[in-house]
Design an enzyme around this catalytic site. Structure first.
Site, PDB file in Angstrom:
ATOM      1  N   ARG A 142      -1.633  -7.844  13.730  1.00  0.00           N
ATOM      2  CA  ARG A 142      -2.092  -6.920  12.691  1.00  0.00           C
ATOM      3  C   ARG A 142      -2.855  -7.639  11.583  1.00  0.00           C
ATOM      4  O   ARG A 142      -3.873  -7.148  11.103  1.00  0.00           O
ATOM      5  CB  ARG A 142      -0.905  -6.144  12.111  1.00  0.00           C
ATOM      6  CG  ARG A 142      -0.566  -4.945  12.985  1.00  0.00           C
ATOM      7  CD  ARG A 142       0.882  -4.570  12.931  1.00  0.00           C
ATOM      8  NE  ARG A 142       1.311  -4.134  11.636  1.00  0.00           N
ATOM      9  CZ  ARG A 142       2.544  -4.336  11.164  1.00  0.00           C
ATOM     10  NH1 ARG A 142       3.433  -4.960  11.890  1.00  0.00           N
ATOM     11  NH2 ARG A 142       2.865  -3.880  10.000  1.00  0.00           N
ATOM     12  N   ARG A 151      10.670  -6.912   5.081  1.00  0.00           N
ATOM     13  CA  ARG A 151      10.640  -5.539   5.586  1.00  0.00           C
ATOM     14  C   ARG A 151      11.168  -5.468   7.024  1.00  0.00           C
ATOM     15  O   ARG A 151      11.881  -4.529   7.378  1.00  0.00           O
ATOM     16  CB  ARG A 151       9.203  -4.993   5.542  1.00  0.00           C
ATOM     17  CG  ARG A 151       9.135  -3.518   5.902  1.00  0.00           C
ATOM     18  CD  ARG A 151       7.751  -2.962   5.763  1.00  0.00           C
ATOM     19  NE  ARG A 151       6.877  -3.412   6.836  1.00  0.00           N
ATOM     20  CZ  ARG A 151       5.583  -3.130   6.906  1.00  0.00           C
ATOM     21  NH1 ARG A 151       5.009  -2.444   5.946  1.00  0.00           N
ATOM     22  NH2 ARG A 151       4.855  -3.555   7.910  1.00  0.00           N
ATOM     23  N   LYS A 174       0.826  -1.218   0.000  1.00  0.00           N
ATOM     24  CA  LYS A 174       0.000   0.000   0.000  1.00  0.00           C
ATOM     25  C   LYS A 174       0.854   1.259   0.000  1.00  0.00           C
ATOM     26  O   LYS A 174       0.597   2.188  -0.753  1.00  0.00           O
ATOM     27  CB  LYS A 174      -0.889   0.069   1.249  1.00  0.00           C
ATOM     28  CG  LYS A 174      -2.010  -0.906   1.300  1.00  0.00           C
ATOM     29  CD  LYS A 174      -2.972  -0.568   2.443  1.00  0.00           C
ATOM     30  CE  LYS A 174      -2.314  -0.550   3.803  1.00  0.00           C
ATOM     31  NZ  LYS A 174      -1.916  -1.862   4.322  1.00  0.00           N
ATOM     32  N   ARG A 213      -9.870   1.854   9.152  1.00  0.00           N
ATOM     33  CA  ARG A 213      -9.513   0.467   9.454  1.00  0.00           C
ATOM     34  C   ARG A 213     -10.624  -0.265  10.202  1.00  0.00           C
ATOM     35  O   ARG A 213     -10.473  -1.450  10.469  1.00  0.00           O
ATOM     36  CB  ARG A 213      -8.264   0.448  10.331  1.00  0.00           C
ATOM     37  CG  ARG A 213      -6.966   0.159   9.547  1.00  0.00           C
ATOM     38  CD  ARG A 213      -5.862   0.339  10.514  1.00  0.00           C
ATOM     39  NE  ARG A 213      -4.671  -0.399  10.417  1.00  0.00           N
ATOM     40  CZ  ARG A 213      -3.546   0.038   9.850  1.00  0.00           C
ATOM     41  NH1 ARG A 213      -3.519   1.136   9.149  1.00  0.00           N
ATOM     42  NH2 ARG A 213      -2.447  -0.654   9.957  1.00  0.00           N
ATOM     43  N   ARG A 218      11.271  -2.097  11.928  1.00  0.00           N
ATOM     44  CA  ARG A 218      10.174  -1.403  12.603  1.00  0.00           C
ATOM     45  C   ARG A 218       9.832  -2.089  13.916  1.00  0.00           C
ATOM     46  O   ARG A 218       9.840  -3.310  14.008  1.00  0.00           O
ATOM     47  CB  ARG A 218       8.927  -1.424  11.697  1.00  0.00           C
ATOM     48  CG  ARG A 218       8.756  -0.160  10.897  1.00  0.00           C
ATOM     49  CD  ARG A 218       7.661  -0.274   9.877  1.00  0.00           C
ATOM     50  NE  ARG A 218       6.354  -0.624  10.435  1.00  0.00           N
ATOM     51  CZ  ARG A 218       5.214  -0.482   9.758  1.00  0.00           C
ATOM     52  NH1 ARG A 218       5.227   0.002   8.529  1.00  0.00           N
ATOM     53  NH2 ARG A 218       4.077  -0.817  10.301  1.00  0.00           N
TER      54      ARG A 218
END
Ligand code: AMP
Length: 190
Positions: free
Chosen positions: A144, A127, A13, A88, A133
């Site tokens: 998530r 990632r 996204k 969301r 992160r």
């Protein structure tokens, strides 16, 4: 052009939102980025959001809706925007509907990207290794994805029923996916 980009974590996204922003000359607004910026700078908003983002849980709607409302009221968002990571859940859809009604600016389309579970897990692992992160731990990733399936995926039906959904396959080359999105949007909005 006023757009939402939706899809599970790892579907690309953010990458596609940045390319769309460039293509249409509009700002890409990511609620996740706004939270990360505030967390990094230890603002009161960041300190409050952090306890949720670190676990992969949604930040409370009252806080999230306020940051979106404030961001959409900024000057550079007058002529359009692309929202990445919002809404969301169903109550955020309602809040957004109200903001848009107040601003008198309807949505043009909702881009929905999808990819199968294995592809998403592979991209998230990559990632996590590259960006480190705080919320890319295996537990937070699982939370998530589960939250997405439970609260966010059903929102696609709302936008499909409104005739605003543009569903695009999120697997493939970045440029080819971008070209598919632009072609579908131009056909829809023209
Ligand atoms: P993202 O970069 O979109 O994956 O967002 C990172 C984290 O920020 C999420 O796991 C949530 O904790 C929080 N967040 C981002 N957008 C929202 C939203 N619309 N509602 C609630 N929490 C959000």
């Amino acid at each position: 052009m006023r757009l939402l980009i939706m899809g599970p974590q790892g579907v690309g996204k953010g990458t596609q939102a940045a390319l769309l922003a460039e293509h249409y000359g509009i700002p890409a607004i990511s609620t996740g980025d706004i939270f990360r910026y505030n967390i990094k700078n230890k603002t009161p908003l960041g300190l409050e959001a952090m306890s949720y983002t670190d676990k992969g849980e949604l930040v409370p709607d009252s806080l999230t809706n306020t940051i979106v409302k404030d961001r959409l009221a900024m000057d550079d968002a007058k002529d359009g925007w692309i929202l990445d990571g919002y809404p969301r859940n169903a109550s955020q859809v309602e809040a957004l509907d109200q903001m848009l009604a107040e601003l008198g600016t309807p949505l043009d389309a909702v881009v929905a990207l999808d990819a199968d579970h294995d592809v998403l897990m592979e991209r998230m692992a990559k990632r996590a290794a590259e960006q480190g992160r705080a919320d890319d731990t295996p537990e937070a990733i699982a939370t998530r994805l589960a939250t997405y399936a439970r609260e966010t995926a059903p929102l696609l039906d709302i936008y499909r029923d409104r005739g605003q959904l543009v569903a695009i396959d999120g697997v493939g080359e970045i440029d080819a996916i971008q070209a598919n999105i632009v072609k579908a949007l131009d056909a829809k909005v023209a």
